[in-house]
Design a protein around this motif. Structure first.
Motif, PDB file in Angstrom:
ATOM      1  N   LEU A  77       7.663 -33.625 -63.243  1.00 11.45           N
ATOM      2  CA  LEU A  77       6.682 -34.203 -64.167  1.00 11.45           C
ATOM      3  C   LEU A  77       5.493 -34.682 -63.345  1.00 11.45           C
ATOM      4  CD1 LEU A  77       9.127 -36.336 -66.364  1.00 11.45           C
ATOM      5  CD2 LEU A  77       8.101 -34.127 -66.961  1.00 11.45           C
ATOM      6  N   ILE A  78       4.296 -34.280 -63.734  1.00 12.22           N
ATOM      7  CA  ILE A  78       3.103 -34.753 -63.028  1.00 12.22           C
ATOM      8  C   ILE A  78       2.107 -35.301 -64.047  1.00 12.22           C
ATOM      9  CG2 ILE A  78       3.266 -33.235 -61.019  1.00 12.22           C
ATOM     10  CD1 ILE A  78       1.443 -31.277 -62.328  1.00 12.22           C
ATOM     11  N   SER A  79       1.275 -36.198 -63.582  1.00 15.82           N
ATOM     12  CA  SER A  79       0.244 -36.767 -64.456  1.00 15.82           C
ATOM     13  C   SER A  79      -1.110 -36.253 -64.013  1.00 15.82           C
ATOM     14  CB  SER A  79       0.238 -38.294 -64.353  1.00 15.82           C
ATOM     15  OG  SER A  79       1.408 -38.818 -64.931  1.00 15.82           O
ATOM     16  N   VAL A  80      -1.855 -35.737 -64.947  1.00 20.61           N
ATOM     17  CA  VAL A  80      -3.207 -35.269 -64.653  1.00 20.61           C
ATOM     18  C   VAL A  80      -4.175 -36.177 -65.398  1.00 20.61           C
ATOM     19  CG1 VAL A  80      -4.782 -33.305 -64.763  1.00 20.61           C
ATOM     20  CG2 VAL A  80      -2.332 -32.915 -64.504  1.00 20.61           C
ATOM     21  N   ASN A  81      -5.204 -36.641 -64.693  1.00 19.33           N
ATOM     22  CA  ASN A  81      -6.169 -37.535 -65.327  1.00 19.33           C
ATOM     23  C   ASN A  81      -6.995 -36.799 -66.371  1.00 19.33           C
ATOM     24  OD1 ASN A  81      -5.350 -39.588 -63.680  1.00 19.33           O
ATOM     25  ND2 ASN A  81      -6.922 -39.186 -62.122  1.00 19.33           N
ATOM     26  N   PRO A  82      -7.318 -37.487 -67.475  1.00 22.68           N
ATOM     27  CA  PRO A  82      -8.243 -36.869 -68.430  1.00 22.68           C
ATOM     28  C   PRO A  82      -9.586 -36.679 -67.718  1.00 22.68           C
ATOM     29  CG  PRO A  82      -7.806 -39.182 -69.007  1.00 22.68           C
ATOM     30  CD  PRO A  82      -6.924 -38.858 -67.856  1.00 22.68           C
ATOM     31  N   GLY A  83     -10.332 -35.679 -68.126  1.00 28.20           N
ATOM     32  CA  GLY A  83     -11.594 -35.423 -67.442  1.00 28.20           C
ATOM     33  C   GLY A  83     -11.432 -34.418 -66.320  1.00 28.20           C
ATOM     34  N   GLN A  84     -10.175 -34.062 -66.016  1.00 29.73           N
ATOM     35  CA  GLN A  84      -9.947 -33.058 -64.972  1.00 29.73           C
ATOM     36  C   GLN A  84      -9.261 -31.827 -65.551  1.00 29.73           C
ATOM     37  OE1 GLN A  84      -7.644 -35.294 -62.030  1.00 29.73           O
ATOM     38  NE2 GLN A  84      -9.475 -35.316 -60.740  1.00 29.73           N
ATOM     39  N   SER A  85      -9.624 -30.673 -65.013  1.00 32.32           N
ATOM     40  CA  SER A  85      -8.888 -29.450 -65.329  1.00 32.32           C
ATOM     41  C   SER A  85      -7.813 -29.262 -64.269  1.00 32.32           C
ATOM     42  CB  SER A  85      -9.809 -28.230 -65.282  1.00 32.32           C
ATOM     43  OG  SER A  85     -10.706 -28.234 -66.358  1.00 32.32           O
ATOM     44  N   LEU A  86      -6.658 -28.723 -64.705  1.00 36.98           N
ATOM     45  CA  LEU A  86      -5.602 -28.348 -63.765  1.00 36.98           C
ATOM     46  C   LEU A  86      -5.835 -26.892 -63.388  1.00 36.98           C
ATOM     47  CD1 LEU A  86      -2.937 -29.490 -62.568  1.00 36.98           C
ATOM     48  CD2 LEU A  86      -1.764 -28.474 -64.521  1.00 36.98           C
ATOM     49  N   ALA A  87      -6.040 -26.616 -62.100  1.00 39.13           N
ATOM     50  CA  ALA A  87      -6.195 -25.233 -61.626  1.00 39.13           C
ATOM     51  C   ALA A  87      -4.821 -24.757 -61.181  1.00 39.13           C
ATOM     52  CB  ALA A  87      -7.180 -25.185 -60.457  1.00 39.13           C
ATOM     53  N   VAL A  88      -4.378 -23.619 -61.693  1.00 44.71           N
ATOM     54  CA  VAL A  88      -3.002 -23.153 -61.489  1.00 44.71           C
ATOM     55  C   VAL A  88      -3.024 -21.731 -60.948  1.00 44.71           C
ATOM     56  CG1 VAL A  88      -0.832 -22.656 -62.664  1.00 44.71           C
ATOM     57  CG2 VAL A  88      -2.233 -24.577 -63.427  1.00 44.71           C
ATOM     58  N   THR A  89      -2.286 -21.473 -59.884  1.00 48.38           N
ATOM     59  CA  THR A  89      -2.287 -20.129 -59.298  1.00 48.38           C
ATOM     60  C   THR A  89      -0.917 -19.806 -58.702  1.00 48.38           C
ATOM     61  OG1 THR A  89      -3.444 -18.666 -57.753  1.00 48.38           O
ATOM     62  CG2 THR A  89      -3.126 -20.920 -57.034  1.00 48.38           C
ATOM     63  N   THR A  90      -0.586 -18.528 -58.634  1.00 48.71           N
ATOM     64  CA  THR A  90       0.678 -18.080 -58.038  1.00 48.71           C
ATOM     65  C   THR A  90       0.427 -16.868 -57.167  1.00 48.71           C
ATOM     66  OG1 THR A  90       1.941 -18.721 -59.994  1.00 48.71           O
ATOM     67  CG2 THR A  90       2.998 -17.190 -58.514  1.00 48.71           C
ATOM     68  N   ASP A  91       1.090 -16.802 -56.037  1.00 49.96           N
ATOM     69  CA  ASP A  91       1.047 -15.614 -55.190  1.00 49.96           C
ATOM     70  C   ASP A  91       2.423 -15.353 -54.613  1.00 49.96           C
ATOM     71  OD1 ASP A  91      -1.323 -13.940 -54.549  1.00 49.96           O
ATOM     72  OD2 ASP A  91      -2.287 -15.907 -54.428  1.00 49.96           O
ATOM     73  N   THR A  92       2.782 -14.096 -54.532  1.00 49.60           N
ATOM     74  CA  THR A  92       4.092 -13.697 -54.030  1.00 49.60           C
ATOM     75  C   THR A  92       3.939 -12.891 -52.749  1.00 49.60           C
ATOM     76  OG1 THR A  92       5.035 -13.616 -56.244  1.00 49.60           O
ATOM     77  CG2 THR A  92       6.137 -12.296 -54.580  1.00 49.60           C
ATOM     78  N   LEU A  93       4.782 -13.142 -51.777  1.00 50.21           N
ATOM     79  CA  LEU A  93       4.860 -12.315 -50.570  1.00 50.21           C
ATOM     80  C   LEU A  93       6.217 -11.623 -50.568  1.00 50.21           C
ATOM     81  CD1 LEU A  93       3.515 -14.770 -47.794  1.00 50.21           C
ATOM     82  CD2 LEU A  93       2.204 -13.183 -49.205  1.00 50.21           C
ATOM     83  N   VAL A  94       6.202 -10.307 -50.514  1.00 42.64           N
ATOM     84  CA  VAL A  94       7.439  -9.523 -50.566  1.00 42.64           C
ATOM     85  C   VAL A  94       7.658  -8.837 -49.220  1.00 42.64           C
ATOM     86  CG1 VAL A  94       8.586  -7.573 -51.712  1.00 42.64           C
ATOM     87  CG2 VAL A  94       7.143  -9.117 -53.043  1.00 42.64           C
ATOM     88  N   GLU A  95       8.871  -8.950 -48.706  1.00 41.13           N
ATOM     89  CA  GLU A  95       9.202  -8.294 -47.435  1.00 41.13           C
ATOM     90  C   GLU A  95       9.009  -6.780 -47.563  1.00 41.13           C
ATOM     91  OE1 GLU A  95      12.391  -9.639 -44.573  1.00 41.13           O
ATOM     92  OE2 GLU A  95      13.402  -7.941 -45.486  1.00 41.13           O
TER      93      GLU A  95
END
Ligand code: ADP
Ligand code: MG
Length: 318
Positions: A33-51
């Motif tokens: 659970l995380i709290s994000v302040n109003p007035g801010q956007s949450l930037a969300v990203t994912t990257d995968t490294l595969v052998e």
């Protein structure tokens, strides 16, 4: 002796360090659970490294831990976001403590530099694959998008390009390079977070160079519906890449190769002085490499003249 799934999480990934009060609940429950302040956007990203795709089997675990987080932080940097939280989905053939210890060290060393908290993840057995999910915050309306470049804007690039590509060619024995710095650039990319933060409210567009300068600038051009001219001789090249280009004549390498994780961004010509003043105190170098126009193409100017450059980069499934 291998560790069980829960021993492994407990031993290598649970840490009590608290950097701020934003984490209401960390590792250990069904979700964090995380709290994000109003007035801010949450930037969300994912990257995968595969052998076998993104790294060779037998790759140094510490470098993998660093790189898996670094490529995600680079995406946040390109948005002008401040990195805050990450989760880790790890698939491993076996729970080898010495591999895990190196991996966790590389990951947390970088996480600590930017006060990023690991708040959860998943651990499974299978062919080695590492997925990091990173989140950051940016004041609403201040995020740096790919779509805002306008004719007349100046194009900048941080650091230097072509090094990681030359590093990869060196590892594959396709090129000879006696300079270990190119291997370090390939394995230990340095996300340009400090630059991204200072571009807020100033850069008209921004992207990180993961697929190659031409391909990534190409995304900016397409989404902004503009074109660009780049001065090849202005491109920031390391001594190793310069020497390689001189020897082989392969002048396209710095435009074609990815994995450098530099930022490429645009600013209005009227804001150049403001930009340069804002970046002046940072260790990250920034170079002016060209300008935006209305042509819809990427043109590269060299001694021998101007030519249109293809906007393609590395694509999976192609
Ligand atoms: P669930 O079965 O509910 O998905 P798990 O048993 O997979 O939960 O995970 C237990 C806890 O450990 C969760 O809080 C999860 O986020 C965390 N976790 C699992 N693997 C990792 C990892 N590699 N790194 C960090 N946290 C992890
Ligand atoms: Mg799970």
């Amino acid at each position: 002796m291998g560790l069980s799934e829960f021993q492994l999480i407990e031993r290598f990934f649970v840490r009590n360090a608290r950097y701020d009060g934003s984490v209401d609940l960390g590792i250990g429950d069904d979700a964090a659970l995380i709290s994000v302040n109003p007035g801010q956007s949450l930037a969300v990203t994912t990257d995968t490294l595969v052998e076998g795709v993104h790294f060779f089997s037998g790759a140094n675990p510490e470098s993998l831990g660093h790189k898996a987080l670094a490529v995600n932080l680079s995406d946040l940097a390109a948005m002008g976001a401040e990195p805050r939280w990450a989760s880790l989905a790890l698939t491993l053939p076996q729970s080898d403590p010495s591999w895990l210890s190196g991996f966790a060290q590389g990951l947390f060393e970088l996480a600590d530099v930017w006060a990023v908290r690991l708040i959860g993840g998943d651990t499974t057995q299978g062919p080695r694959s590492i997925t990091v999910h990173a989140m950051g915050t940016v004041p609403k309306g201040d995020a740096l998008l790919r779509s805002g470049a306008r004719p007349g804007d100046v194009i900048y690039l941080t650091g230097s390009v072509g090094d990681a590509g030359l590093g990869l060619m060196t590892e594959r024995k396709e090129a000879e390079c006696g300079d270990d710095a190119v291997l370090r650039r390939l394995h230990r990319p340095d996300p340009r977070i400090a630059v991204g933060l200072r571009l807020r409210g100033l850069a008209t567009a921004c992207i990180d160079v993961s697929d190659g300068l031409a391909a990534d600038l190409g995304h900016v051009l397409r989404l902004s519906q503009v074109g660009a001219v780049i001065d090849w001789h202005a491109l920031p090249l390391s001594a190793a890449v310069k020497a390689y280009v001189d020897e082989t004549g392969d002048w396209e390498l710095p435009l074609r190769c990815g994995d450098d994780y530099e930022l490429c961004f645009t600013v209005a010509a009227a804001d150049v002085a403001t930009l340069e003043a804002r970046l002046a105190g940072l260790p990250d170098p920034c170079t002016r490499i060209g300008s935006i126009n209305g042509s819809g193409t990427l043109d590269v100017v060299r001694d021998s003249g101007a030519m249109e450059f293809p906007l393609s980069g590395y694509e999976h499934f192609s």
